[in-house]
Design a protein around this motif. Structure first.
Motif, PDB file in Angstrom:
ATOM      1  N   VAL A 253     -10.480 -44.902 117.471  1.00  0.00           N
ATOM      2  CA  VAL A 253     -10.790 -43.469 117.481  1.00  0.00           C
ATOM      3  C   VAL A 253     -10.102 -42.716 118.621  1.00  0.00           C
ATOM      4  N   THR A 254      -9.352 -43.431 119.466  1.00  0.00           N
ATOM      5  CA  THR A 254      -8.717 -42.759 120.609  1.00  0.00           C
ATOM      6  C   THR A 254      -7.192 -42.861 120.596  1.00  0.00           C
ATOM      7  N   LYS A 255      -6.632 -43.696 119.716  1.00  0.00           N
ATOM      8  CA  LYS A 255      -5.180 -43.892 119.677  1.00  0.00           C
ATOM      9  C   LYS A 255      -4.620 -43.534 118.309  1.00  0.00           C
ATOM     10  N   SER A 256      -3.304 -43.291 118.282  1.00  0.00           N
ATOM     11  CA  SER A 256      -2.626 -42.978 117.023  1.00  0.00           C
ATOM     12  C   SER A 256      -2.163 -44.250 116.326  1.00  0.00           C
ATOM     13  N   SER A 257      -1.780 -44.116 115.065  1.00  0.00           N
ATOM     14  CA  SER A 257      -1.256 -45.267 114.322  1.00  0.00           C
ATOM     15  C   SER A 257      -0.006 -45.820 114.982  1.00  0.00           C
ATOM     16  N   GLU A 258       0.826 -44.933 115.514  1.00  0.00           N
ATOM     17  CA  GLU A 258       2.055 -45.368 116.183  1.00  0.00           C
ATOM     18  C   GLU A 258       1.736 -46.184 117.431  1.00  0.00           C
ATOM     19  N   GLU A 259       0.730 -45.771 118.180  1.00  0.00           N
ATOM     20  CA  GLU A 259       0.345 -46.488 119.390  1.00  0.00           C
ATOM     21  C   GLU A 259      -0.290 -47.842 119.061  1.00  0.00           C
ATOM     22  N   LEU A 260      -1.053 -47.884 117.977  1.00  0.00           N
ATOM     23  CA  LEU A 260      -1.777 -49.101 117.631  1.00  0.00           C
ATOM     24  C   LEU A 260      -0.933 -50.103 116.862  1.00  0.00           C
ATOM     25  N   GLY A 261       0.054 -49.614 116.112  1.00  0.00           N
ATOM     26  CA  GLY A 261       0.818 -50.501 115.244  1.00  0.00           C
ATOM     27  C   GLY A 261       0.076 -50.821 113.956  1.00  0.00           C
ATOM     28  N   LYS A 262      -1.032 -50.131 113.720  1.00  0.00           N
ATOM     29  CA  LYS A 262      -1.785 -50.242 112.475  1.00  0.00           C
ATOM     30  C   LYS A 262      -2.454 -48.894 112.234  1.00  0.00           C
ATOM     31  N   THR A 263      -3.031 -48.724 111.066  1.00  0.00           N
ATOM     32  CA  THR A 263      -3.584 -47.430 110.704  1.00  0.00           C
ATOM     33  C   THR A 263      -4.778 -47.078 111.583  1.00  0.00           C
ATOM     34  N   ALA A 264      -4.685 -45.950 112.273  1.00  0.00           N
ATOM     35  CA  ALA A 264      -5.776 -45.493 113.133  1.00  0.00           C
ATOM     36  C   ALA A 264      -6.792 -44.696 112.324  1.00  0.00           C
ATOM     37  N   GLY A 265      -8.028 -44.670 112.802  1.00  0.00           N
ATOM     38  CA  GLY A 265      -9.062 -43.838 112.207  1.00  0.00           C
ATOM     39  C   GLY A 265      -9.629 -44.340 110.895  1.00  0.00           C
ATOM     40  N   LYS A 266      -9.278 -45.563 110.481  1.00  0.00           N
ATOM     41  CA  LYS A 266      -9.762 -46.057 109.190  1.00  0.00           C
ATOM     42  C   LYS A 266     -11.267 -46.297 109.195  1.00  0.00           C
ATOM     43  N   ASP A 267     -11.818 -46.700 110.351  1.00  0.00           N
ATOM     44  CA  ASP A 267     -13.261 -46.951 110.419  1.00  0.00           C
ATOM     45  C   ASP A 267     -14.045 -45.674 110.152  1.00  0.00           C
ATOM     46  N   LEU A 268     -13.540 -44.559 110.679  1.00  0.00           N
ATOM     47  CA  LEU A 268     -14.200 -43.272 110.483  1.00  0.00           C
ATOM     48  C   LEU A 268     -14.112 -42.840 109.030  1.00  0.00           C
ATOM     49  N   VAL A 269     -12.928 -42.996 108.437  1.00  0.00           N
ATOM     50  CA  VAL A 269     -12.708 -42.592 107.046  1.00  0.00           C
ATOM     51  C   VAL A 269     -13.591 -43.396 106.098  1.00  0.00           C
ATOM     52  N   SER A 270     -13.698 -44.697 106.350  1.00  0.00           N
ATOM     53  CA  SER A 270     -14.499 -45.564 105.470  1.00  0.00           C
ATOM     54  C   SER A 270     -15.978 -45.585 105.845  1.00  0.00           C
ATOM     55  N   ASN A 271     -16.350 -44.792 106.861  1.00  0.00           N
ATOM     56  CA  ASN A 271     -17.739 -44.677 107.297  1.00  0.00           C
ATOM     57  C   ASN A 271     -18.324 -46.022 107.728  1.00  0.00           C
ATOM     58  N   LYS A 272     -17.509 -46.801 108.417  1.00  0.00           N
ATOM     59  CA  LYS A 272     -17.967 -48.099 108.897  1.00  0.00           C
ATOM     60  C   LYS A 272     -18.722 -47.944 110.215  1.00  0.00           C
ATOM     61  N   ALA A 273     -19.679 -48.824 110.429  1.00  0.00           N
ATOM     62  CA  ALA A 273     -20.402 -48.823 111.696  1.00  0.00           C
ATOM     63  C   ALA A 273     -19.496 -49.351 112.800  1.00  0.00           C
ATOM     64  N   THR A 274     -19.445 -48.643 113.910  1.00  0.00           N
ATOM     65  CA  THR A 274     -18.670 -49.070 115.073  1.00  0.00           C
ATOM     66  C   THR A 274     -19.482 -48.779 116.326  1.00  0.00           C
ATOM     67  N   TYR A 275     -19.073 -49.356 117.448  1.00  0.00           N
ATOM     68  CA  TYR A 275     -19.779 -49.103 118.700  1.00  0.00           C
ATOM     69  C   TYR A 275     -19.678 -47.639 119.133  1.00  0.00           C
ATOM     70  N   PRO A 276     -18.507 -47.000 119.071  1.00  0.00           N
ATOM     71  CA  PRO A 276     -18.474 -45.580 119.418  1.00  0.00           C
ATOM     72  C   PRO A 276     -19.362 -44.726 118.514  1.00  0.00           C
TER      73      PRO A 276
END
Length: 322
Positions: A253-276
């Motif tokens: 939730v704090t980095k871009s896809s380019e920075e991560l090397g994988k798709t960012a923000g997917k947990d939020l889109v899929s409504n997955k439970a996360t620590y943040p």
């Protein structure tokens, strides 16, 4: 150990790690970056040799595509570091280290499939099924999983059969229906649902931490560690395993896809439970600091020089950017 009930009062900072050692002296003389580079190259060379390009060409291309796509090689390096922690030599741990990376890669290939997390990007490259198709990706993951155990059995040298069997049992448990698979199953079932901190802990302890725990415990076993060594390393491993996932959730939730090397923000889109999501960013970061310090405290029982890589690996996991 119930991580979800940790206090968030007076959080400890990541930089405190470098002053915590057996005799309380800083570990600044250890060349950690060089250690990562050297060990990473040795692991990569061994992986390249373990999976030659042979018939059938397509399946081996798919296996090599994901296995040799880069990555930080944290898991095999943890295995080697824990072997050396108890006085073992890198050569003893390398077959197990390579097997762990094969298993990790297999789990990523399957995790990225449309029927699972449905991801298009991994380690900065298109995911395996995007390049080779879903059927080949499934088979590539299966092949890497079976090759991992073959590699341990065929290439482990100068270790008693009892220790090899013990390490294989540890690894098998970590990735089966009581380990990684259990975490993945519960993760899938939790999407779109309200999940408690205890339930989230279960998911991540099994989906992520169990394999990291196996890396360290198996390294300690093949390195010649005794029962007390193994249990102390296991406690360290459980902390950094959960730490790895907490940091992963924060980065999502704090980095871009380019920075991560994988798709960012997917947990939020899929409504997955996360620590943040359940704690907020600030408390999740405090939780990460607490986990790191708990991990470091377990290393105080070991020789500080041998433990240096694991001190720094905890710090590396806590402060990674991708």
């Amino acid at each position: 150990m119930n991580f979800a009930n940790l206090s968030f009062e007076q959080p400890l900072l990541a930089e405190d790690l470098l002053t915590i050692s057996q005799d309380k002296r800083p570990l600044v003389t250890f060349q950690f970056e060089e250690y990562l580079v050297v060990k990473g190259k040795q692991v990569n060379n061994s992986l390249n040799e373990a999976v030659p390009l042979r018939h059938p060409i397509k399946i081996h291309e798919a296996m090599r595509y994901s296995l040799l796509a880069g990555g930080k090689r944290v898991r095999p390096i943890l295995c080697i570091a824990s072997c050396e922690l108890v006085g073992g030599d890198e050569s003893l741990a390398m077959p197990m280290a390579c097997a762990l990376e094969m298993i990790h890669t297999a789990s990523l290939i399957h995790d990225d499939l449309p029927c699972m997390d449905n991801d298009d990007l991994r380690r900065g490259k298109p995911t395996n099924h995007k390049v080779f198709g879903e059927a080949t990706a499934v088979l590539a993951g299966d092949a890497l999983l079976s090759l991992a155990f073959e590699h341990i059995a065929s290439n482990t040298r100068n270790i008693s059969p009892d220790r090899v069997v013990c390490a294989i049992a540890e690894l098998s448990t970590a990735i089966g229906s009581q380990g990684l698979v259990a975490g993945q199953m519960m993760d899938l079932e939790s999407e779109g649902k309200e999940v408690s901190l205890n339930e989230l802990e279960y998911i991540h302890v099994h989906k992520t931490a169990k394999l990291l725990e196996a890396c360290l415990v198996c390294g300690t076993i093949v390195g010649g560690g005794n029962t007390a060594d193994i249990e102390r390393v296991r406690k360290y491993a459980r902390c950094i395993g959960l730490l790895f996932q907490v940091v992963d959730d924060i980065l999502d939730v704090t980095k871009s896809s380019e920075e991560l090397g994988k798709t960012a923000g997917k947990d939020l889109v899929s409504n997955k439970a996360t620590y943040p999501k359940l704690m907020g960013i600030d408390k999740a970061k405090k939780f990460a600091s607490e986990l790191m310090i708990q991990a470091v405290e377990e290393l105080a029982y070991f020789d500080a020089a041998r433990a240096a890589p694991l001190y720094h690996l905890a710090n590396y996991i806590a402060n990674r950017e991708n």
